[in-house]
Structure formats: structure tokens, C-alpha cells
Scaffold this motif. Structure first.
Motif, mmCIF file in Angstrom:
data_model
loop_
_atom_site.group_PDB
_atom_site.id
_atom_site.type_symbol
_atom_site.label_atom_id
_atom_site.label_comp_id
_atom_site.label_asym_id
_atom_site.label_seq_id
_atom_site.Cartn_x
_atom_site.Cartn_y
_atom_site.Cartn_z
ATOM 1 N N LEU A 1 0.825 -1.169 -0.027
ATOM 2 C CA LEU A 1 0.195 0.160 0.015
ATOM 3 C C LEU A 1 0.846 1.199 0.042
ATOM 4 O O LEU A 1 1.946 1.245 0.748
ATOM 5 C CB LEU A 1 -0.837 0.147 1.207
ATOM 6 N N THR A 2 0.409 2.132 -0.853
ATOM 7 C CA THR A 2 1.295 3.324 -0.926
ATOM 8 C C THR A 2 0.173 4.618 -0.967
ATOM 9 O O THR A 2 -0.891 4.353 -1.173
ATOM 10 C CB THR A 2 2.152 3.618 -2.132
ATOM 11 N N ASP A 3 0.665 5.878 -0.478
ATOM 12 C CA ASP A 3 -0.025 6.857 -0.885
ATOM 13 C C ASP A 3 0.008 7.466 -2.101
ATOM 14 O O ASP A 3 0.967 6.931 -2.984
ATOM 15 C CB ASP A 3 0.315 8.112 0.183
ATOM 16 N N PRO A 4 -0.574 8.586 -2.640
ATOM 17 C CA PRO A 4 -0.507 8.938 -4.043
ATOM 18 C C PRO A 4 0.696 9.413 -4.218
ATOM 19 O O PRO A 4 1.006 9.392 -5.433
ATOM 20 C CB PRO A 4 -1.603 10.166 -4.035
ATOM 21 N N ALA A 5 1.587 9.949 -3.392
ATOM 22 C CA ALA A 5 3.038 10.165 -3.730
ATOM 23 C C ALA A 5 3.970 8.996 -3.864
ATOM 24 O O ALA A 5 5.118 9.180 -4.357
ATOM 25 C CB ALA A 5 3.731 10.942 -2.742
ATOM 26 N N GLY A 6 3.334 7.759 -3.879
ATOM 27 C CA GLY A 6 4.393 6.465 -4.141
ATOM 28 C C GLY A 6 4.831 6.174 -2.481
ATOM 29 O O GLY A 6 5.824 5.086 -2.540
ATOM 30 N N ARG A 7 4.506 6.606 -1.421
ATOM 31 C CA ARG A 7 5.387 6.517 -0.344
ATOM 32 C C ARG A 7 4.564 5.205 0.640
ATOM 33 O O ARG A 7 3.306 5.341 0.479
ATOM 34 C CB ARG A 7 5.278 7.569 0.680
ATOM 35 N N PRO A 8 5.343 4.233 1.094
ATOM 36 C CA PRO A 8 4.491 3.175 1.504
ATOM 37 C C PRO A 8 3.814 3.595 3.013
ATOM 38 O O PRO A 8 4.175 4.604 3.540
ATOM 39 C CB PRO A 8 5.735 2.103 2.027
ATOM 40 N N LEU A 9 2.897 2.528 3.349
ATOM 41 C CA LEU A 9 1.904 3.154 4.358
ATOM 42 C C LEU A 9 2.135 1.934 5.418
ATOM 43 O O LEU A 9 1.263 1.072 5.474
ATOM 44 C CB LEU A 9 0.507 3.082 4.013
ATOM 45 N N PRO A 10 3.021 2.030 6.379
ATOM 46 C CA PRO A 10 3.083 0.918 7.486
ATOM 47 C C PRO A 10 2.007 1.271 8.487
ATOM 48 O O PRO A 10 1.406 2.442 8.540
ATOM 49 C CB PRO A 10 4.547 1.566 7.813
ATOM 50 N N GLY A 11 1.685 -0.010 8.918
ATOM 51 C CA GLY A 11 0.742 0.258 10.234
ATOM 52 C C GLY A 11 -0.807 0.384 9.786
ATOM 53 O O GLY A 11 -1.529 0.632 10.544
ATOM 54 N N ALA A 12 -0.994 0.320 8.346
ATOM 55 C CA ALA A 12 -2.374 0.524 7.747
ATOM 56 C C ALA A 12 -3.172 -0.667 8.145
ATOM 57 O O ALA A 12 -2.940 -1.805 7.889
ATOM 58 C CB ALA A 12 -2.406 1.043 6.324
ATOM 59 N N ARG A 13 -4.610 -0.334 8.528
ATOM 60 C CA ARG A 13 -5.340 -1.382 9.073
ATOM 61 C C ARG A 13 -6.210 -1.649 7.993
ATOM 62 O O ARG A 13 -6.694 -0.967 7.127
ATOM 63 C CB ARG A 13 -6.414 -0.912 10.234
ATOM 64 N N VAL A 14 -6.069 -2.984 7.523
ATOM 65 C CA VAL A 14 -6.742 -3.743 6.235
ATOM 66 C C VAL A 14 -7.728 -4.901 6.680
ATOM 67 O O VAL A 14 -7.149 -5.789 7.706
ATOM 68 C CB VAL A 14 -5.621 -4.022 5.164
#
Length: 434
Positions: free
Chosen positions: A32-45
Motif C-alpha cells: 500500500l502506498t499513498d498518492p506520492a508513492g510512499r509506503p503506508l506502514p501500520g495501515a489497518r486492512v
């Protein structure tokens, strides 16, 4: 004081721990990344399975009856019959993802030039709209033939047979792209139970000629169709027929193997023997017609199952428990073999069951038998990823492991569809969130 452990970065279906089915487990890494391409650690899925790539099939003949009744000029179903068929449809869709519809020429076109296209199309559309793959059964067969075909000369029978295959495989293309192209060819030229035109021409054309007719004409109008050679004869005769067809250049997409067990279960040893003998061709295997009884077994002296005719053939409590055990053993043995891609159970309920037999997974009144619950427990339990909460790791990644098929990931209320691939490779995908 106890605390709830934080979700891990991996969602595993229960089947991941089954060594006999390890070859069916697929893995997908999702980043998972944000629109800028940065990873999203700790995201709840929340991860959840939506469908199987493996075909868990059943016949859809009841839906044809419902569709025919709803067409202009159709005879409406009695209220109790309509309620029962609606209930059976709910039970059907809760387990199965592949439907076999009846294209027996004698009932599909009982009067020449008046095929039941509208009813079959409506039934097929019903399933396709619900994500179900539809198969037509069969394009060519020597049984259930129209009476109007019998007095015609052989040349005309063959012309009409070719036209029938082209018409139906062509008209249903895009809606039905899987067919039992030809059925029970081993016995076709020597069939003696009734007088029919297809057996008559098969004696002249030969088995391979009949197979070529079915496959060539269907392929001509639907080049992308999956075409099966289907038979109940599990002897060396069927093996030799497959060899001859392949040597003649027939492109067989899969072998159909029937397992109507009215006289008793095959058992693991016979099942494994059949799988071993027919997997040597390198063709995918479909168990196209499977039946197990929940009542008294058919006497073994009956060679042709159609010869056993009874008015009442009840399901029994003891038989239902036996059927559930046998079904679970049979399905586990089939899925443990890597060449098997599909299993079709031949009838959801005892309502209208072939030979009036107690072979359904549901009783005639619409209540599930233990065998239905056992199969559902595998298809939608053990072999299924229920809603599972996960948290992405430091790289914003999570891993899904389970049977190949469709899955959905819910991230802050937005749903993303992903696919666990049928191929045995570890794949990864990146989702942009937000």
C-alpha cells in the motif's frame, strides 16, 4: 490483564496448514502506498475472499424450469414450487460457482426449428450475472435425441448435427464458453438401448470422426471455447480413445470424467487410480458428473444405471451421514491431485433427481443434508479466507495466502479487488490508497 494481539501482516486461509493441498495454496504480496508513492506502514486492512478460481460445480436444471415459467407464454409455477426453487437457488449460490445447463438435443429442440434458446439463455444469464461460469452439456450425444431425426438419411443427419453444434455454440458464445463437446463416445457406435440417428451415423463415421465433428464445428464458431471430451467409461477403452483423438490432431482442452456412484463410493484407491491413468495425457481433468447416495445403494447387478427404475427411493438418516463422509473423502482426494480443475456434483436436491435417487445434497423439501454442510464447510470454510484483519508491515506490505481466486481488501472503507493467481508463482501488487 489480557490484551488483544495486534493483527499481523499476513492473512492465511485455514487450508494453508494442509500439506495435501499445499500445491493449491497461492501467495500474493500487496503493498500500500499513498498518492506520492510512499509506503503506508501500520495501515489497518480487512482481507476477505470473494470467489474461487477452482470450479465447484453443480447442475442448474432447476433454473431452466424457473426461466421457462417466466417467459411469455410460459406456464407459471405453483406458489409452493416457486418458493422451493427460490430456496434451492439460494443454497446453490452459497456454495457453487460453475453451472451445467442441459442442451440435450431431444429436449432442447423436441420440435424441429423450435429450440428452447430463450429459456436456456435466461438461465445462463441468471448465473453469469452472479459471477458463475456456465457450461453447456452436451453438444453431441447419442441419447435424448429428437424423434424427428430418425427417419432422415445419414447425410442429412450429419448435416443437421453439424448445424446444431454451430448454431448453439455460436449463439451462446460469450455467455457459455465451456462445453461438453461430445458425450460418452466409447459406447456411442454400439449403443443398443434405443434406436437413434446419432448412434446410426456413428457406426459409419466412427468414434474419432464424431469427436472431430463436435470439436471442429464448435471451435469454428467459438475459437476461444473450452471444449471437453466427456465419458462415464473409466476403463482402458476411454484411455485408448483419448490417445486416438490426440493422435488425430483433436485439440481437447480438458477430459471429463464421470463418477456417478449409485452402486457405492469409488473409495480413495479407485479415485487415485483413475486420476493416475488419465493424468498421463497432460490434459486438465474435470470431474463432470459426481453423485453419492444418501439412501439404499443400487444393486450391483445393474450394468446400465438407467435400468434401475423405482417409484420411491428414500433418503435415510444413516445414509445421509454416510453420504457426507463419502463426499468429503472424494472431494479431498480430487483436490489433492494437481491436474483436477473442476468437480461438478450432479444435482443439488432430491427434487427431480436423476433416477429418482436420493443423490442430492439437499432434501426434496429444501432442507440441507449433512453432505451439503460438509461441502460448504470445505468450500466456504476450510478452503476460504473469511474476513481477516491485518496490518501492513514497515514497508507497507501485507501477504494473502489461500486458494486461487478473487479477494477484496478494505482500507478505510474503500474496497480494492485483487486476485490470487492460478499459476503457482509468488506475485506482488501495489495499491495506491487515498
Amino acid at each position: 490483564m489480557s490484551t488483544t494481539p495486534a493483527p499481523s501482516a499476513r492473512a492465511d486461509a485455514p487450508v494453508v496448514g494442509d500439506p495435501e493441498l499445499a500445491h493449491r495454496v497461492r501467495s500474493l504480496t500487496v503493498r500500500l502506498t499513498d498518492p506520492a508513492g510512499r509506503p503506508l506502514p501500520g495501515a489497518r486492512v480487512r482481507a476477505e475472499q470473494q470467489g474461487h478460481a477452482f470450479w465447484f460445480g453443480n447442475i442448474g436444471f432447476d433454473e431452466v424450469a424457473r426461466a421457462a415459467a417466466s417467459l411469455p407464454g410460459g406456464t407459471p409455477l405453483a406458489p409452493h414450487e416457486a418458493d422451493l426453487l427460490a430456496r434451492l437457488d439460494e443454497l446453490w449460490l452459497d456454495v457453487f460457482n460453475q453451472a451445467t445447463l442441459p442442451f440435450y438435443w431431444g429436449t432442447f429442440e423436441a420440435t424441429q426449428g423450435r429450440p428452447r434458446t430463450a429459456a436456456l439463455r435466461a438461465a445462463a444469464q441468471h448465473y453469469v450475472d452472479r459471477g458463475v461460469t456456465v457450461k453447456g452439456h452436451p453438444l453431441v450425444w447419442h441419447t435424448v435425441q429428437p424423434d424427428w431425426l430418425k427417419p432422415l438419411p445419414d447425410e442429412e443427419v450429419l448435416r443437421l448435427l453439424r448445424a446444431r453444434v454451430q448454431r448453439d455454440a455460436g449463439e451462446f458464445a460469450g455467455l457459455i464458453d465451456v462445453w461438453d463437446a461430445i458425450n460418452e463416445v466409447v459406447i456411442m457406435p454400439v449403443f443398443t438401448q434405443d434406436d437413434n440417428a446419432v448412434t446410426r451415423v456413428a457406426k459409419t463415421v466412427g468414434r474419432i470422426g464424431m469427436i472431430q465433428l463436435a470439436f471442429d464445428e464448435a471451435r469454428a464458431v467459438n475459437p476461444g471455447a473450452m471444449l471437453l471430451l466427456n465419458d462415464f467409461d473409466m476403463s482402458a477403452d476411454y484411455e485408448h480413445l483419448v490417445e486416438e483423438a490426440l493422435a488425430a490432431g483433436v485439440r481437447i482442452d480438458a477430459l471429463g470424467l464421470q463418477s456417478h456412484m449409485h452402486k457405492g463410493p469409488w473409495g480413495r484407491d479407485k479415485t487415485l487410480d483413475v486420476l493416475e491413468r488419465f493424468s498421463r495425457f497432460g490434459l486438465r481433468l474435470h470431474f463432470t458428473e459426481t453423485t453419492l447416495l444418501s439412501g439404499d445403494l443400487m444393486p450391483r447387478e445393474y450394468e446400465d444405471l438407467n435400468d434401475y427404475q423405482v417409484d420411491v427411493w428414500p433418503s435415510t438418516p444413516e445414509g445421509e451421514e454416510r453420504q457426507a463422509r463419502e463426499l468429503e473423502e472424494h472431494y479431498r482426494a480430487l483436490l489433492a491431485h494437481p491436474m483436477v480443475d473442476a468437480v461438478t456434483y450432479w444435482g443439488l436436491s432430491d427434487h427431480g433427481m436423476w433416477l429418482n435417487a436420493p443423490g442430492g445434497l439437499v432434501r426434496a423439501d429444501g432442507t440441507p443434508k449433512p453432505a451439503y454442510e460438509a461441502l460448504r464447510g470445505m468450500v466456504k470454510g476450510e478452503w476460504w479466507l473469511a474476513p481477516t484483519d491485518v496490518t501492513t508491515d514497515a514497508d507497507g506490505a501485507l501477504q494473502l495466502r489461500g486458494f486461487a481466486g478473487r479477494y477484496v481488501l478494505d482500507v478505510d472503507g474503500t474496497r480494492y479487488d485483487v486476485e490470487l493467481p492460478a499459476a503457482a508463482v509468488d506475485e506482488s501488487v501495489t495499491l495506491t490508497v487515498g
